[in-house]
Design a protein around this motif. Structure first.
Motif, short mmCIF file in Angstrom:
data_model
loop_
_atom_site.label_atom_id
_atom_site.label_comp_id
_atom_site.label_asym_id
_atom_site.label_seq_id
_atom_site.Cartn_x
_atom_site.Cartn_y
_atom_site.Cartn_z
N ARG A 20 0.84 -1.21 0.00
CA ARG A 20 0.00 0.00 0.00
C ARG A 20 0.87 1.25 0.00
O ARG A 20 0.53 2.25 -0.64
CB ARG A 20 -0.92 0.00 1.22
CG ARG A 20 -2.04 -1.00 1.08
CD ARG A 20 -2.93 -1.14 2.29
NE ARG A 20 -3.16 0.09 3.02
CZ ARG A 20 -3.51 0.11 4.30
NH1 ARG A 20 -3.65 -1.02 4.97
NH2 ARG A 20 -3.73 1.24 4.91
N THR A 21 2.00 1.20 0.69
CA THR A 21 2.88 2.35 0.81
C THR A 21 3.76 2.55 -0.43
O THR A 21 3.95 3.66 -0.89
CB THR A 21 3.78 2.20 2.06
OG1 THR A 21 2.94 2.10 3.21
CG2 THR A 21 4.72 3.38 2.20
N GLU A 25 -0.17 3.86 -7.43
CA GLU A 25 -1.54 3.64 -7.90
C GLU A 25 -1.46 3.13 -9.33
O GLU A 25 -0.65 3.58 -10.12
CB GLU A 25 -2.35 4.93 -7.84
CG GLU A 25 -2.77 5.33 -6.45
CD GLU A 25 -3.70 4.33 -5.78
OE1 GLU A 25 -4.55 3.73 -6.46
OE2 GLU A 25 -3.55 4.14 -4.56
N GLY A 26 -2.30 2.20 -9.64
CA GLY A 26 -2.30 1.64 -10.98
C GLY A 26 -1.36 0.46 -11.17
O GLY A 26 -1.37 -0.18 -12.21
N ILE A 29 -0.93 -5.48 -8.76
CA ILE A 29 -0.50 -6.14 -7.53
C ILE A 29 -1.03 -7.57 -7.52
O ILE A 29 -2.22 -7.80 -7.73
CB ILE A 29 -0.97 -5.38 -6.28
CG1 ILE A 29 -0.35 -3.97 -6.27
CG2 ILE A 29 -0.62 -6.14 -5.01
CD1 ILE A 29 -0.81 -3.11 -5.12
N ALA A 80 -6.41 -9.15 0.59
CA ALA A 80 -7.02 -8.27 -0.41
C ALA A 80 -7.86 -7.20 0.27
O ALA A 80 -7.84 -6.03 -0.13
CB ALA A 80 -7.85 -9.09 -1.39
N ASP A 81 -8.59 -7.59 1.30
CA ASP A 81 -9.40 -6.62 2.04
C ASP A 81 -8.51 -5.55 2.69
O ASP A 81 -8.83 -4.37 2.65
CB ASP A 81 -10.24 -7.31 3.11
CG ASP A 81 -11.34 -8.19 2.53
OD1 ASP A 81 -11.65 -8.07 1.32
OD2 ASP A 81 -11.88 -9.04 3.29
N LEU A 83 -5.51 -4.67 1.72
CA LEU A 83 -4.88 -3.86 0.67
C LEU A 83 -5.82 -2.76 0.21
O LEU A 83 -5.39 -1.62 0.00
CB LEU A 83 -4.48 -4.76 -0.51
CG LEU A 83 -3.79 -4.09 -1.68
CD1 LEU A 83 -2.45 -3.49 -1.26
CD2 LEU A 83 -3.60 -5.09 -2.82
N GLY A 84 -7.08 -3.09 0.03
CA GLY A 84 -8.06 -2.08 -0.35
C GLY A 84 -7.91 -1.55 -1.76
O GLY A 84 -8.40 -0.47 -2.07
N ARG A 85 -7.22 -2.28 -2.60
CA ARG A 85 -7.02 -1.91 -4.00
C ARG A 85 -7.28 -3.13 -4.86
O ARG A 85 -7.26 -4.26 -4.37
CB ARG A 85 -5.58 -1.44 -4.23
CG ARG A 85 -5.28 -0.12 -3.57
CD ARG A 85 -3.82 0.20 -3.44
NE ARG A 85 -3.03 0.19 -4.66
CZ ARG A 85 -1.77 0.59 -4.71
NH1 ARG A 85 -1.18 1.04 -3.62
NH2 ARG A 85 -1.10 0.54 -5.83
N ARG A 86 -7.48 -2.88 -6.14
CA ARG A 86 -7.64 -3.99 -7.05
C ARG A 86 -6.36 -4.82 -7.08
O ARG A 86 -5.26 -4.26 -7.12
CB ARG A 86 -7.98 -3.47 -8.44
CG ARG A 86 -8.66 -4.53 -9.28
CD ARG A 86 -9.27 -3.94 -10.48
NE ARG A 86 -8.25 -3.92 -11.52
CZ ARG A 86 -8.36 -3.23 -12.63
NH1 ARG A 86 -9.40 -2.48 -12.85
NH2 ARG A 86 -7.41 -3.29 -13.54
N CYS A 87 -6.53 -6.12 -7.06
CA CYS A 87 -5.37 -7.01 -7.07
C CYS A 87 -5.80 -8.36 -7.62
O CYS A 87 -6.98 -8.65 -7.77
CB CYS A 87 -4.78 -7.17 -5.67
SG CYS A 87 -5.90 -7.93 -4.48
#
Length: 162
Positions: A20-21, A25-26, A29, A80-81, A83-87
């Protein structure tokens, strides 16, 4: 950018937080979990050797494989939860360290946590699997501490020159 995050029981939150850090973005992952084949394999072998092959539905190795798959899926969902991003979630089975290295082929970054003695700084903070992955990864590696890193007090004294 392709980022592989090695998800291991007990240390995965630090790896996900690092992704996450540090992953822009984009970035693509991939959350990777590898289940070793040793325990189900031993159960298959013990059943075949001791109890025969007459009832494959009773083979405990098959049940262990199923339990491992369910556990891996749950762990990957939790990661995945967090991370909070699409993966993408990937489950692999085999020799753990070799599967991680193979999965990192073509990646731009591999994130993993220390898997050895984390009470001191130094090379023993990597266990055999982590050491193999760090030594053989075909891409840059981000190695994280699963908890706060130990202080510098454990650093060995410099060698004395005579």
């Amino acid at each position: 950018m392709a980022v592989i995050v090695w998800i291991v029981e007990g240390t995965w939150p630090a790896c996900v937080d690092a992704a996450r850090t540090h992953a822009p973005e984009g970035a693509g992952i991939v959350l990777l979990h590898v289940t070793g084949h040793e325990i189900p394999g031993a159960a298959h072998g013990a059943y075949a050797g001791l109890l025969g092959r007459g009832h494959p539905e009773r083979d405990p190795g098959t049940r262990l494989e199923q339990l491992a798959s369910v556990s891996a899926a749950q762990l990957l969902q939790q990661a995945a939860d967090r991370l909070g991003r699409r993966c993408t979630r990937v489950e692999r089975t085999g020799r753990i360290e070799r599967e991680v290295v193979a999965a990192a082929d073509g990646a731009d970054l591999l994130i993993l946590a220390r898997d050895g003695d984390r009470s001191h700084l130094g090379p023993k903070s990597l266990g055999p699997a982590g050491r193999f992955v760090v030594d053989h990864a075909p891409c840059p590696v981000l190695l994280v501490w699963p908890e706060t890193a130990p202080g510098l007090a454990g650093l060995p004294s410099p060698p004395s020159h005579r």
